[in-house]
Structure formats: structure tokens, C-alpha cells
Design an enzyme around this catalytic site. Structure first.
Site, PDB file in Angstrom:
ATOM      1  N   SER A 122      -3.104  -7.431  -8.938  1.00  0.00           N
ATOM      2  CA  SER A 122      -4.233  -7.537  -8.023  1.00  0.00           C
ATOM      3  C   SER A 122      -5.521  -7.885  -8.778  1.00  0.00           C
ATOM      4  O   SER A 122      -5.646  -8.986  -9.293  1.00  0.00           O
ATOM      5  CB  SER A 122      -4.352  -6.234  -7.219  1.00  0.00           C
ATOM      6  OG  SER A 122      -5.167  -6.387  -6.089  1.00  0.00           O
ATOM      7  N   ASP A 124       3.179  -8.099   1.689  1.00  0.00           N
ATOM      8  CA  ASP A 124       1.920  -7.634   1.090  1.00  0.00           C
ATOM      9  C   ASP A 124       0.800  -7.693   2.125  1.00  0.00           C
ATOM     10  O   ASP A 124       0.370  -8.767   2.541  1.00  0.00           O
ATOM     11  CB  ASP A 124       1.582  -8.511  -0.116  1.00  0.00           C
ATOM     12  CG  ASP A 124       0.413  -7.990  -0.926  1.00  0.00           C
ATOM     13  OD1 ASP A 124      -0.449  -7.285  -0.367  1.00  0.00           O
ATOM     14  OD2 ASP A 124       0.359  -8.288  -2.131  1.00  0.00           O
ATOM     15  N   HIS A 160       2.164  -4.052  -1.703  1.00  0.00           N
ATOM     16  CA  HIS A 160       1.229  -4.714  -2.612  1.00  0.00           C
ATOM     17  C   HIS A 160       1.510  -4.387  -4.072  1.00  0.00           C
ATOM     18  O   HIS A 160       1.487  -5.283  -4.929  1.00  0.00           O
ATOM     19  CB  HIS A 160      -0.195  -4.306  -2.231  1.00  0.00           C
ATOM     20  CG  HIS A 160      -1.258  -4.965  -3.044  1.00  0.00           C
ATOM     21  ND1 HIS A 160      -1.463  -6.335  -3.049  1.00  0.00           N
ATOM     22  CD2 HIS A 160      -2.187  -4.442  -3.897  1.00  0.00           C
ATOM     23  CE1 HIS A 160      -2.479  -6.628  -3.844  1.00  0.00           C
ATOM     24  NE2 HIS A 160      -2.932  -5.507  -4.374  1.00  0.00           N
TER      25      HIS A 160
END
Length: 259
Positions: A96, A202, A232
Site C-alpha cells: 500500500s 481489495d 487489502h
């Protein structure tokens, strides 16, 4: 700036191994803990692994308030300098926010550091569409903190022991937004191989993130992995072993030492 003690279990980690190094970078409001299992897996295969802590993370949300995105990027550079002394080549692997930082680092520092490739996990390319995004900084004066959104874990054990802030400074969201814009502007400068991994489920990155990266990483050889049953934080989800195997295969394929 008064800093607080680290959350127990959220410390950075280092696993010495061979001369191929992997720098693991965690996500926004997360901690090195979320990267530890992946680090242990890669270390068990003989690699040298460093999991860093990003500034303002793994302690208390107040510590994030004065942190800027350049501080996070400086943390990545510190990690590269550390691994440069412990290995002869380095792969950047981020989740991320960590993926965003890894791609920016590769765009800017390929040649200055022995970067051989980037492993991008659940990279987010844009904040959700919301008029308030353009006014985050002034709005942060009225609402200094945001509550953390619920996670989308498919692994109940990971959801139960995940370490992250329950809330974070609204001002930090502006830093994340600005860093995303920097990444998008610099994707064409990435020339090292990139491994893009994301889950179709996600809820944070959304379905368009991986295709966007694939289109705009015009000068980078690419490997793609779509997962089908994960949220995620894919490196802690049900398909993590598949992800670890694919990441190691990517490293072996692009390593000058082990390939």
C-alpha cells in the site's frame, strides 16, 4: 517533538542472509508487524531481509501529526543505505503506502543504490473520489483526526492481531494524497522490473489500481499477480503462500546473484 514508545510487537526487524537484500515497507497507519511473516518466509529462503518503521507509525497517532511524506521516503533511503552495506543488490517490497514509496524510490534512486526490482503489494493510486480530498489541510483544522475504516480481512486470525492505529491525523491523509501524485508523475521513470500483486476483492486499492500501474510503468518489465480470495493486506491473507512463492520467483528471476 515528543515521541512515544513503540507498540510491543511492532518493532522493525532484520534477518541476515545472503548478499541479496529485500527491504520491506509497511502500509499507512500500519507497522512492521504486517510485513514480518513475509520477511520470515523470504529469510528462510536465504535472503537478507530488513523491515523498517515509517516515521510516526507504530507508536501513537499523535506522532504522525508533524510527519511529512518526505520523512517516509527518507526512511526508505535509510533502509537502502543499511542494506547496501549488508548486501550487493536490493529488492524493494512494499504494501500500500509502502508500495508507493518503493516505486518512488526506484524512480529516483536506481543507479545510486543497487535496486534490482520492486515488489508492489496492493498499491493505491488515488484516494476515493470525494470533494473533501481537495480541502484536507484546512479541514484538518476542524477535524484533527479521522477514524480508521474497517479492514477487509478474509483471514480472521490476521484481523484479530493486526496492529494499526484506530485513528490517524487528518493532516496525514493530505501527505498520502500528495505522495500518490508524486508517484503517478514518476512512474515512467521506473526502469527496474516490477512485480504487481493485488486482490480482486481489495476494497481499498480498488479494481483499477493494478491496471493503472501496468499502463503507466511504460519502461519497466512487469510481472502481474491477481489474487481471488484476499483483502487489502494480501501478505497476511489466505493466499499469502502463493504470494510469497511468486515474490521469491520474481526475485530469483531478476537477481544478478541467485538468478
Amino acid at each position: 517533538m515528543a515521541l512515544h514508545p513503540l507498540i510491543p510487537g511492532a518493532e522493525p526487524f532484520f534477518y541476515p542472509g545472503n548478499r541479496t537484500g529485500v527491504l520491506l515497507v509497511h502500509g499507512f497507519t500500519g507497522t512492521p508487524f504486517e510485513m514480518r511473516e513475509m520477511g520470515q518466509n523470504l529469510a528462510a529462503r536465504g535472503l537478507t531481509v530488513l523491515g523498517i518503521r515509517l516515521a510516526g507509525h507504530a507508536s501513537t497517532p499523535a506522532d504522525m501529526r508533524s510527519v511529512r511524506w518526505g520523512d517516509w521516503l527518507a526512511n526508505v533511503e535509510d533502509g537502502l543505505n543499511y542494506l547496501k552495506n549488508a548486501s550487493d543488490e536490493v529488492f524493494l517490497a512494499g504494501l500500500s503506502l509502502g508500495a508507493i514509496l518503493s516505486l518512488v524510490a526506484a524512480a529516483r534512486w536506481d543507479g545510486l543504490y543497487p535496486i534490482r526490482g520492486v515488489i508492489s503489494l496492493s498499491c493505491v493510486v488515488n484516494l476515493p473520489s470525494d470533494w473533501r480530498v481537495s480541502f484536507i489541510r484546512p479541514l484538518s483544522l476542524l477535524q484533527p483526526y479521522q477514524q480508521q475504516a474497517p479492514g477487509d480481512f478474509r483471514n480472521a486470525d490476521a484481523a484479530a492481531n493486526h496492529i494499526c492505529y484506530p485513528r490517524y491525523p487528518t493532516r496525514s491523509l493530505a501527505e498520502l494524497r500528495d505522495l500518490m501524485a508524486v508517484m503517478r508523475a514518476e512512474l515512467e521513470r521506473v526502469r527496474v522490473p516490477v512485480f504487481l500483486a493485488q486482490s480482486r476483492l481489495d476494497a481499498i486499492a480498488g479494481p483499477r489500481s493494478l491496471p493503472y500501474l501496468a499502463e503507466h510503468l511504460k519502461n519497466a518489465p512487469q510481472t502481474h499477480l491477481w489474487l481471488e480470495r484476499s483483502g487489502h493486506v494480501i501478505n497476511r491473507e489466505p493466499e499469502r503462500e502463493q504470494l510469497f512463492d511468486a515474490a521469491y520467483t520474481f526475485i530469483r528471476a531478476h537477481s544478478a546473484l541467485t538468478g
